[in-house]
Motif scaffolding. Structure first.
Motif, PDB file in Angstrom:
ATOM      1  N   PHE A 133      78.106  -1.679  15.631  1.00  0.00           N
ATOM      2  CA  PHE A 133      77.026  -2.327  15.035  1.00  0.00           C
ATOM      3  C   PHE A 133      77.496  -3.459  14.264  1.00  0.00           C
ATOM      4  CE2 PHE A 133      75.555   1.751  15.980  1.00  0.00           C
ATOM      5  CZ  PHE A 133      74.150   1.651  16.237  1.00  0.00           C
ATOM      6  N   CYS A 134      76.765  -4.497  13.901  1.00  0.00           N
ATOM      7  CA  CYS A 134      77.419  -5.808  13.311  1.00  0.00           C
ATOM      8  C   CYS A 134      77.472  -5.127  11.891  1.00  0.00           C
ATOM      9  CB  CYS A 134      76.320  -6.852  13.247  1.00  0.00           C
ATOM     10  SG  CYS A 134      76.650  -8.242  12.212  1.00  0.00           S
ATOM     11  N   ALA A 135      78.753  -5.582  10.992  1.00  0.00           N
ATOM     12  CA  ALA A 135      79.120  -5.474   9.774  1.00  0.00           C
ATOM     13  C   ALA A 135      78.287  -6.220   8.918  1.00  0.00           C
ATOM     14  CB  ALA A 135      80.549  -5.390   9.574  1.00  0.00           C
ATOM     15  N   ARG A 136      77.732  -7.346   9.349  1.00  0.00           N
ATOM     16  CA  ARG A 136      77.280  -8.098   8.433  1.00  0.00           C
ATOM     17  C   ARG A 136      75.555  -7.703   8.261  1.00  0.00           C
ATOM     18  NH1 ARG A 136      77.125 -14.299  10.277  1.00  0.00           N
ATOM     19  NH2 ARG A 136      79.015 -14.339   9.100  1.00  0.00           N
ATOM     20  N   CYS A 137      74.737  -7.414   9.512  1.00  0.00           N
ATOM     21  CA  CYS A 137      73.556  -7.369   9.596  1.00  0.00           C
ATOM     22  C   CYS A 137      72.933  -6.082  10.204  1.00  0.00           C
ATOM     23  CB  CYS A 137      72.704  -8.478  10.301  1.00  0.00           C
ATOM     24  SG  CYS A 137      72.883  -8.495  12.179  1.00  0.00           S
ATOM     25  N   GLY A 138      74.109  -5.331  10.815  1.00  0.00           N
ATOM     26  CA  GLY A 138      73.554  -4.124  11.250  1.00  0.00           C
ATOM     27  C   GLY A 138      73.022  -3.883  12.667  1.00  0.00           C
ATOM     28  N   GLU A 151      80.263  -9.365  19.570  1.00  0.00           N
ATOM     29  CA  GLU A 151      79.329 -10.318  19.168  1.00  0.00           C
ATOM     30  C   GLU A 151      78.022  -9.762  18.763  1.00  0.00           C
ATOM     31  OE1 GLU A 151      81.028 -14.116  21.947  1.00  0.00           O
ATOM     32  OE2 GLU A 151      79.081 -13.715  21.750  1.00  0.00           O
ATOM     33  N   CYS A 152      77.475 -10.232  17.726  1.00  0.00           N
ATOM     34  CA  CYS A 152      76.261 -10.103  17.294  1.00  0.00           C
ATOM     35  C   CYS A 152      75.066 -10.742  17.607  1.00  0.00           C
ATOM     36  CB  CYS A 152      76.179 -10.062  15.694  1.00  0.00           C
ATOM     37  SG  CYS A 152      74.374  -9.468  15.107  1.00  0.00           S
ATOM     38  N   PRO A 153      74.189 -10.323  18.653  1.00  0.00           N
ATOM     39  CA  PRO A 153      73.163 -11.178  19.162  1.00  0.00           C
ATOM     40  C   PRO A 153      72.148 -11.549  18.020  1.00  0.00           C
ATOM     41  CG  PRO A 153      72.668  -8.891  19.652  1.00  0.00           C
ATOM     42  CD  PRO A 153      73.849  -8.945  19.063  1.00  0.00           C
ATOM     43  N   ALA A 154      72.075 -10.950  17.035  1.00  0.00           N
ATOM     44  CA  ALA A 154      70.996 -11.469  15.931  1.00  0.00           C
ATOM     45  C   ALA A 154      71.630 -12.718  14.958  1.00  0.00           C
ATOM     46  CB  ALA A 154      70.748 -10.153  15.010  1.00  0.00           C
ATOM     47  N   CYS A 155      72.689 -12.297  14.292  1.00  0.00           N
ATOM     48  CA  CYS A 155      73.423 -13.337  13.478  1.00  0.00           C
ATOM     49  C   CYS A 155      74.416 -14.191  13.812  1.00  0.00           C
ATOM     50  CB  CYS A 155      73.690 -12.680  12.086  1.00  0.00           C
ATOM     51  SG  CYS A 155      75.349 -11.648  12.168  1.00  0.00           S
ATOM     52  N   GLY A 156      74.785 -13.882  15.178  1.00  0.00           N
ATOM     53  CA  GLY A 156      75.811 -14.532  15.905  1.00  0.00           C
ATOM     54  C   GLY A 156      77.420 -14.219  15.359  1.00  0.00           C
TER      55      GLY A 156
HETATM   56 ZN   LIG Z   1      74.730  -9.553  13.000  1.00  0.00          ZN
END
Ligand SMILES: [Zn+2]
Length: 299
Positions: A133-138, A151-156
């Protein structure tokens, strides 16, 4: 004098990392001719006889199709992939077996030049298992670059596998050196002091801080000696030698059960397993052992 690095675990590898080859996104297909694999079942490595290198197309046929592998690089031109298998009863029968990585290193169960590759595989698989999971946005992240990025598909955001630096140091004072034993150590084992580097800290400062915290001994003249990947799960042991300024030891009971100055004869006996009190050193595959040898060699 024999080469003290010859026995140091996890340091030798013939792997050509793909980050040093073509564009990092160029991952070969897993059915490429001669493709090799290393496989972990939980924290145990699959061995086939005296090697951890499996033939992907035959040894893993029908077993790993649903598992996304990590592309580690190439060995003599053959791609090498790492797999985390949830369950693998096929590997509990001859010619296969599974063994934890620490035991593989201690027993020398595979050729030394496979150990670096296994350290990479173990650390990478562990990182993916803990970083879905993204450490920035989950948001759930996706594997890229053969597993060397998520790579995070939501926040990049891009997330990269990490290595955690640990300082491990032999402190000497005249003809003696400072060794301690943690409460969790095997009975009778004394080793070099060690601890994690903190953010924004130099290696030299971390060595001085850790030694002082654990023993109240001040040090100077910190010098780098050697390093060792320690894939439990992703440390890099940075081996240093330092000069102790104080003779008196005041151990921190939260960190150490005991710490003492040992003379050269005692260290030699510890390394050779013939200390009269049954005190012994870590095994040759551990960097503490290498540092103790360096002390005897006058490094
Ligand atoms: Zn993210």
């Amino acid at each position: 004098m024999s080469d003290p690095f010859a026995t140091l675990g996890f340091t030798r590898s013939r792997l050509l990392r793909h980050s040093s080859e073509q564009p990092e996104e160029a991952v070969p297909p897993r059915d490429a001719p001669g493709a090799l694999a290393v496989a972990l079942v939980a924290d145990r490595v699959v061995l086939k006889g005296a090697t951890a290198l499996l033939a992907l197309g035959t040894d893993l046929a029908g077993i790993a199709e649903a598992t996304a592998p990590i592309y580690l690089g190439t060995l003599a031109g053959s791609p090498v992939f790492a797999f985390a298998l949830p369950d693998a009863p096929a590997f509990e029968a001859d010619p296969y077996r599974t063994l934890d990585l620490r035991s593989i290193a201690t027993e020398g169960a595979v050729p030394p030049d496979e150990m670096g590759l296994l350290a990479t595989a173990k650390s990478m698989l562990d990182w993916h298992a803990r970083h879905g999971f993204c450490a920035r946005c989950g948001t759930p992240t996706a594997m890229r670059a053969g597993g060397f990025r998520r790579e995070c598909p939501a926040c990049g955001a891009h997330h990269f596998p990490r290595t955690d630096p640990v300082v491990i140091m032999l402190v000497r004072r005249g003809d003696t050196c400072l060794l301690g034993r943690g409460a969790h150590f095997r009975e009778g084992m004394y080793s070099c002091l060690a601890g994690f580097l903190e953010p924004g800290e130099t290696i030299e400062a971390a060595v001085a801080r850790e030694v002082f915290e654990e023993t109240r001994v001040r040090v100077a003249g910190v010098r780098y000696h050697a390093s060792q990947p320690w894939p439990f799960p992703s440390s890099l042991m940075i081996g240093c030698i330092a000069e102790g300024l104080d003779a008196a030891i005041v151990t921190d009971p939260a960190e150490l059960a005991d710490a003492r100055w040992f003379d050269r004869e005692a260290v030699l006996r510890m390394l050779e397993g013939r200390h009269p009190e049954g005190i012994h050193a870590p095994p040759p595959m551990a960097i503490a052992h290498t540092l103790m040898r360096a002390f005897l060699d006058g490094a």
